[in-house]
Design a protein around this motif. Structure first.
Motif: not given
Length: 240
Positions: A216-226
């Protein structure tokens, strides 16, 4: 230490805090704690006391709290943050408090506080995101941690707090304990619309992120370079 019968004064971590003794309902407290109606006072003479600021400011209504910033020697740093209990008083003060200060021989500028309450931690190359999260939890409370993974093993940690006061204390704590996050770790303030400040990416880039909600207090965003073809993305790839 008491400031009259309506206010109490405490001092900690470079701040003289003057706050109301009045009991407020929970809804109002939560609104004020989030920074509602906060004003920024600038140009305060180093010899001007918090008591003098309060004396002038209370002309427009009851104060919820004032954070008067001081240096190591206890002298004013030239600025303070002020909140009224009633939002109407805040609006009146925004328009007229500067003139009131002038009438009392003080050249103080009054404007709406930006209530900056986000920090960015980056340059961490020895800890995994879960380890960083655990270390942050040990140091202080925060509302939200957003992690951006913009290249393999490279992350930016944006930390949001309830208000600017909480963020200031956290900033001090991080600077004191920055070694916990490695020799290259750095902490900076995040301003509005600058979520990628530490990696030189603006909020207008077409970066595509894969969002993963950790809890609830952590979001993870991973880059999609393509999926991103703008010039900023190409510059980011070159940098990393």
């Amino acid at each position: 230490m008491e400031t009259g019968q309506s206010y109490k004064t405490t001092q900690s971590h470079g701040t003289i805090l003057v706050e109301t003794c009045k009991t407020l309902d929970e809804y109002r407290i939560n609104s004020l704690r989030s920074g509602e109606g906060e004003l920024f006072l600038k140009g305060i003479h180093s010899l001007c006391t918090p008591e003098k600021i309060m004396e002038v400011a209370t002309h427009f209504g009851e104060i919820f709290q004032m954070r008067y910033k001081i240096d190591y020697y206890g002298r004013g740093r030239g600025f303070a943050y002020l909140q009224y209990i009633d939002i109407t008083s805040s609006a009146l003060a925004l328009n007229s408090l500067s003139n009131r200060f002038l009438q009392n021989g003080l050249n103080v500028t009054v404007r709406v506080s930006k209530n900056i309450r986000e920090l960015s931690l980056h340059g961490i190359n020895t800890l995994a995101p879960q380890e960083v999260y655990q270390q942050l939890q040990k140091l202080f409370e925060f509302e939200k941690l957003t992690i951006y993974g913009y290249s393999p093993d490279c992350y930016q940690y944006n930390i949001r707090f309830e208000n600017n006061a909480a963020a200031c204390l956290a900033h001090l704590s991080l600077r004191t304990h920055i070694g916990l996050f490695g020799s290259q770790a750095k902490v900076i303030w995040l301003h509005l619309n600058q979520p990628f400040r530490s990696i030189n990416i603006s909020a207008h880039c077409c970066l595509k992120w894969n969002r993963q909600i950790i809890n609830k207090d952590v979001d993870l965003y991973l880059l999609c370079p393509n999926k991103c073809r703008c010039s900023q993305m190409l510059n980011l790839i070159r940098l990393t």
